[in-house]
Design a protein around this motif. Structure first.
Motif, mmCIF file in Angstrom:
data_model
loop_
_atom_site.group_PDB
_atom_site.id
_atom_site.type_symbol
_atom_site.label_atom_id
_atom_site.label_comp_id
_atom_site.label_asym_id
_atom_site.label_seq_id
_atom_site.Cartn_x
_atom_site.Cartn_y
_atom_site.Cartn_z
ATOM 1 N N THR A 89 0.837 -1.207 0.000
ATOM 2 C CA THR A 89 0.000 0.000 0.000
ATOM 3 C C THR A 89 0.870 1.255 0.000
ATOM 4 N N ALA A 148 -4.051 0.834 8.228
ATOM 5 C CA ALA A 148 -4.240 -0.140 7.137
ATOM 6 C C ALA A 148 -4.578 -1.525 7.677
ATOM 7 N N LEU A 151 -6.408 -4.150 5.687
ATOM 8 C CA LEU A 151 -5.723 -4.722 4.524
ATOM 9 C C LEU A 151 -4.652 -5.731 4.914
#
Length: 573
Positions: A89, A148, A151
């Protein structure tokens, strides 16, 4: 290390010769040299000053994970897949997925390799989100892993070198000592000015050196540079003035030095944050920020590589930092723009927040109520090092405006009152239902979503503009385009420049899209080792070079040396 003279019939124009020549003696250069020396190659490292570069002035943080001994000691569960899931990411497509995967898979062994060369780490986990942990903690969340978490499973991966203060100096000192123990010749006070090529292949480096200059010249050069380094970093205008005598000494007393490279040259000369012309031409988003650069980060590595046929990319990518913590209580606040609109999850990493502020025109304020400001003041001593404490005290006093109403404080800061009132009302509604979906809408952890409803209210100025006590550091991320399997510098057509490699911030690498603490040094280690290994094993050696290499090896085995001056004491610092 000394080198024997060339045998009869070979060119006799190199002042020094080695299998591998490394330009730049920071983390990337040291790691390249160590790998080349481990492969049995002779190595010369060139540095304009006496080594260290930005690494020695850094926090000494290495981004590592996948289950390091330090993570296990702290009771942290992590694996390479989770590390890869988060980093993709941040890294995006600036390196191939297989390169990022290799970095993650090799992360534990990379940290072990650094420890084997004397770099110390420890698993004391920092309990708070911070820009940099205190001397009590050496493992922390150095990126936006928690933001995050949907994810990839989050884990603290910022491994700070165990040393008091900003520990980059210790990290480099240990790598420098290991480099010299490996038999590498470090040639300080020698600036690379161009690469020497033969039929398109890089065969050496032309330098301007103070070797052989009067002792007082070398001493003055070293001391003046050392005195100017910190001002150069924090007060650039004053630093540039202080550094002018250093440049004058180089021009007045420098002489030509030709260094031959049998197998390859590795450019590890840092970024271009100290080159105002390049910044103006390529990185307009850096305007108002404070370049995080030493005098050696002048773009010379880029110019060397492009002069030999290589290409550069992502020069517009810079990392602008805006950390809201420490003190960690400030993460409860609401970061807004001129229109009073919320900017992002306040718990994200400082570079991610900086990017968002730049996209909003560079203006930003943190809205906080009385309870948040009071808690932040209580945390000052326990959560900060001295330089963080100085900045936090400024922000909590002169860096904010206050008023008894939301619209009143907005008017004082120049923020749209209606926009801010609507944003604060929505945020406080979210805070009243922390288990609901709305509390997580910006990705902020629920325990940090706290109502800001106790007057008086404050708006703390986090805008990107020059300020001595609250600068916005800027790090350049672009560099020479390289083959991510080998580290070779590439031409515009995608072919490699024979005999030329690049590493660290001189090359496009893992952190060239976005930055988290520790990823730059980790990339220096990763890319430096890669370049050193491949250059040592490369097969692009010309017949004359092969003869010369065999001759050097015979001389070394037979104990034959030429009369080459030893590295002066002042170059061993």
């Amino acid at each position: 290390m000394q080198f024997c003279t060339e045998r009869k019939g070979l060119p006799v124009h190199w002042d020094i010769e080695a299998d591998i020549v490394v330009v730049g003696f920071g983390a990337a250069g040291a790691c390249a040299a160590l790998e080349a020396a481990a492969a049995g190659r002779s190595v010369v490292v060139l540095d304009r000053f006496t080594g260290g570069g930005a690494t020695a002035l850094s926090g000494g943080v290495v981004y590592a994970g996948g289950g390091t001994p330090q993570q296990r000691a702290a009771g942290v569960t992590d694996n390479a897949a989770a590390m890869f899931g988060y980093l993709r990411t941040e890294v995006g497509d600036v390196v191939p997925p297989e390169t990022l995967r290799r970095f993650c898979d090799d992360s534990v062994s990379m940290l072990g390799w650094l420890e084997s060369h004397g770099v110390p780490f420890e698993g004391s986990l920092c309990p708070d989100k911070t820009s940099y942990p205190t001397n009590r903690h050496y493992l922390y969340y150095s990126g936006s892993e928690m933001s995050a978490r949907d994810l990839a499973p989050p884990a603290p991966r910022g491994h700070r070198t165990r040393g008091r203060g900003t520990s980059g100096r210790l990290l480099f000192a240990r790598l420098a000592a290991a480099t010299r123990r490996a038999g590498v010749q470090v040639v300080g006070q020698s600036a690379a000015v161009r690469l020497v090529t033969d039929g398109g292949q890089v065969t050496g480096v032309a330098c301007r050196t103070l070797r052989g200059a009067p002792w007082w010249t070398r001493t003055a050069h070293r001391l003046l540079h050392r005195v100017a380094r910190k001002p150069y970093l924090y007060v650039p205008k004053a630093g540039r003035l202080m550094h002018k005598p250093v440049t004058w000494l180089e021009r007045r007393y420098g002489r030509a030095l030709l260094v031959g490279a049998v197998r390859g040259v590795v450019i590890a000369a840092g970024g271009f944050g100290a080159n105002r012309e390049l910044l103006r031409a390529h990185a307009s988003s850096a305007r108002g920020g404070l370049p995080l650069a030493t005098p050696g980060d002048d773009g010379s590595g880029l110019l060397l590589g492009t002069g030999a046929g290589g290409v550069a990319a992502l020069l517009d990518r810079v990392s602008v930092w805006r950390f809201l913590s420490p003190p960690p209580a400030l993460l409860r606040g609401i970061l807004v723009d001129t229109d009073g609109q919320r900017i992002c999850d306040e718990s994200r990493y400082g570079a991610a927040i900086g990017d968002e502020i730049v996209r909003r025109g560079g203006r930003a304020w943190l809205f906080a109520d009385r309870a948040t400001i009071t808690a932040a003041r209580r945390q000052l001593r326990g959560s900060t090092l001295w330089f963080q404490r100085l900045q936090a005290r400024y922000l909590l006093t002169f860096g904010r405006v206050t008023a008894d109403t939301v619209t009143g404080v907005a008017a004082r800061a120049g923020v749209d009152p209606d926009g801010l009132a609507a944003t604060v009302a929505a945020y406080n509604t979210d805070a009243a239902s922390p288990g609901g979906e709305s509390a997580e809408s910006a990705g902020k952890p629920a325990d940090l979503v706290v109502s800001q409803d106790q007057p008086p209210y404050s708006l703390i100025d986090y805008s990107i503009r020059p300020r001595l006590l609250n600068p916005a550091p800027v790090l350049t991320l672009g560099g020479l385009v390289v083959d991510h399997a080998t580290g070779q510098v590439l031409r515009a057509d995608g072919t490699a420049v024979p005999g030329l490699y690049a590493a660290g911030r001189s090359a496009v690498g893992l952190c060239s899209r976005s930055y988290v603490s520790g990823l730059s040094i980790a990339d220096c280690v990763f890319s430096g080792r890669r370049a050193g290994r491949h250059a040592s094993a490369a097969s692009h050696v010309t017949p004359a070079d092969s003869d010369r290499e065999n001759h050097q090896r015979d001389c070394k085995n037979n104990g034959v040396t030429s009369e080459t001056e030893e590295t002066p004491d002042d170059e061993r610092d």
